[in-house]
Design a protein around this motif. Structure first.
Motif, short mmCIF file in Angstrom:
data_model
loop_
_atom_site.label_atom_id
_atom_site.label_comp_id
_atom_site.label_asym_id
_atom_site.label_seq_id
_atom_site.Cartn_x
_atom_site.Cartn_y
_atom_site.Cartn_z
N ASN A 33 12.15 -0.26 -8.44
CA ASN A 33 12.58 -1.00 -7.25
C ASN A 33 11.32 -1.40 -6.48
N GLU A 34 11.06 -2.72 -6.41
CA GLU A 34 9.85 -3.20 -5.76
C GLU A 34 10.22 -4.13 -4.60
N VAL A 35 9.71 -3.81 -3.43
CA VAL A 35 9.93 -4.62 -2.24
C VAL A 35 8.60 -5.21 -1.80
N LYS A 48 6.58 0.17 -4.04
CA LYS A 48 7.05 0.20 -5.43
C LYS A 48 7.61 1.59 -5.71
N LYS A 49 8.92 1.65 -5.98
CA LYS A 49 9.58 2.91 -6.30
C LYS A 49 9.87 2.93 -7.80
N VAL A 50 9.25 3.87 -8.50
CA VAL A 50 9.37 3.93 -9.95
C VAL A 50 9.89 5.31 -10.35
N THR A 51 10.98 5.34 -11.13
CA THR A 51 11.56 6.60 -11.60
C THR A 51 11.25 6.76 -13.08
N THR A 82 -1.96 2.60 0.82
CA THR A 82 -1.51 3.28 2.04
C THR A 82 -1.16 4.73 1.74
N SER A 83 -0.34 4.96 0.73
CA SER A 83 0.04 6.33 0.36
C SER A 83 0.74 6.33 -0.99
N MET A 132 8.18 8.06 -8.14
CA MET A 132 6.94 7.81 -7.44
C MET A 132 7.13 6.65 -6.45
N PHE A 133 6.54 6.79 -5.28
CA PHE A 133 6.56 5.75 -4.26
C PHE A 133 5.11 5.31 -4.00
#
Length: 463
Positions: A33-35, A48-51, A82-83, A132-133
């Motif tokens: 999921n990428e915003v 970027k949220k990657v599972t 950023t983090s 991961m975020f």
């Protein structure tokens, strides 16, 4: 295997890839999921949220972002990380800090002019799941023209594993957007939504293959990015529309060709092969029926226990593949020819068998092997033979038998082939033809099914 690839138009910026730290481990990306939030200065703030799902023990993952040039005059700029956060097996989020020394946890950033890489150390076990975020910024994503602002970017590039589920969102700073148009290119792209009211673009796909990419080309009103210093002169909107129309026409033609090959040519080839198989099968059945009729097995069975009297005992022996001595073959053939009045047997005293005399009476309608037999026993001049001569090792008849017995047995085998109930040569030929035709049909069906699947997948024909 030839893989079909969609040609991606020249893009402004390059791709993201995800690789494992442990090269000998296996993993899957079950969700990405990428915003992408566009700022007024044209920068992009990305979450970027990657599972990941792991099938083996691993030390962590790689995160890579390409910084290659997107156009001749502009290149992507790294705005900084950023983090990085992680959720282990759906647990609470934890912040990943820079790695200290040889710690098993932490990240290490490596930056070049072409790429930024984050190497995240986080040991996992088999069947573990990590979410991961990644929070970071890319500068100069937007180009402001005289009439519109443009983004031409490939946010999803090729990788070593598929993405099982993808959601990609581009969000503009101001709502609503007075102008917002977008084109999304990719072989596996699913649902695309352009929402001027909410000033965003969303892309949803169930699966993105390892070789599949997603390219986003969009333009919007320049009031969205008034602080953008990445500017170029000229009116761009008409050019972009012409460009995308050309791409659409090219893809449409390619799609039509693939559909013709995949859904017309391939089935026709299969139908032709099926027709050939059916034709050969009919021919084979006709040959079998003809052979059955010639052999007499289709008629009424008469005296099934009687020994055939039309082919001779020697030929019967050869036909049933019974191992018989040469002496017995000679005696059986001699008696058969006597019974058929081809050879005469005379004697004065039945008690004195050695005085029996054999002579040739009639050679008409004899089979080739029987003529060879006559020549072997009676010689070229057909002299009469006394029974006692068969017992004498050096008699004329014994010498002729020694000399010609191989010719007789050879002629006997040839006669069996000619009069055989089963033509083994023809039978084996038909069996081979049937086998290879059936094999060709199976292989062609598998290949055609595979090609149809590729065509359907590459063309998204089901949707």
């Amino acid at each position: 295997m030839i893989k079909l690839k969609i040609v991606v138009f020249t893009f402004l910026f390059a791709m993201m890839g995800v690789l494992t730290v442990s090269a000998d481990g296996d993993y899957r990306i079950t969700d990405l999921n990428e915003v992408v939030r566009i700022d007024a200065n044209g920068d992009a703030r990305i979450t970027k949220k990657v599972t990941y799902h792991f099938d083996d023990e691993m030390n962590g993952v790689y995160f890579k972002e390409s910084l290659k040039k997107g156009t001749a005059s502009q290149s992507l700029q790294w705005g900084g990380l950023t983090s990085i956060e992680v959720s282990h097996n759906n647990g609470e989020k934890q912040t990943i800090l820079p790695r200290q020394g040889d710690s098993s946890y932490g990240y290490v950033e490596t930056k070049t002019s072409q790429q930024v890489q984050e190497k995240i150390y986080y040991p996992v076990q088999e069947n573990d799941q990590l979410t991961m975020f990644y929070h970071y910024t890319l500068k100069g994503v937007v180009v402001n023209w005289d009439d519109i602002a443009e983004i031409n970017w490939l946010p999803i590039g090729t990788r070593d594993v598929a993405i099982e589920k993808l959601r990609l969102e581009f969000a503009l700073p101001n709502q609503p957007a007075s102008t917002l148009k977008a084109w999304v290119h990719g072989r596996s792209v699913g649902h695309v939504l352009v929402n001027k009211k909410q000033a965003n673009i969303t892309v949803n796909s169930k699966k993105i293959g390892p070789d599949d990419t997603v390219e986003v080309h969009t333009y919007f009103d320049t009031s969205q990015t008034p602080l953008n210093t990445n500017k170029q002169s000229g009116n761009r909107a008409a050019y972009i529309q012409k460009q995308e129309k050309a791409i659409a026409l090219k893809n449409k033609k390619s799609l039509q060709i693939k559909k013709v090959i995949g859904f017309i040519v391939s089935p026709i080839v299969i139908m032709i092969l099926v027709f050939i198989i059916m034709l050969k099968t009919i021919q084979r059945r006709k040959l079998l029926q003809s052979a059955r009729q010639q052999s007499g097995v289709t008629g009424d069975i008469v005296h099934i226990f009687d020994i055939p009297n039309d082919i001779g005992p020697a030929l019967v022996s050869e036909r049933i593949a019974k191992s018989v001595t040469n002496a017995k073959l000679i005696i059986a053939t001699l008696l058969d020819l006597i019974a058929r009045r081809k050879i005469a047997m005379t004697y004065d005293d039945i008690q004195k068998q050695d005085d029996i005399t054999y002579s040739v009476l009639d050679e008409t309608n004899l089979q080739p092997f029987e003529l060879v037999f006559i020549n072997m026993i009676f010689g070229k001049y057909r002299r009469a033979v006394v029974h006692a001569e068969f017992k004498q090792p050096e008699s004329g008849v014994s010498n002729r038998i020694k000399k010609d017995i191989s010719s007789f047995t050879k002629a006997l085998k040839e006669a069996e082939k000619q009069a055989s109930i089963i033509d083994h040569v023809l039978t084996n030929k038909i069996k081979s033809q049937q086998f290879f035709l059936t094999l060709a049909l199976i292989i062609s069906t598998i290949i055609s099914t595979f090609l149809l699947g590729i065509f359907a997948y590459s063309t998204q024909a089901w949707s």
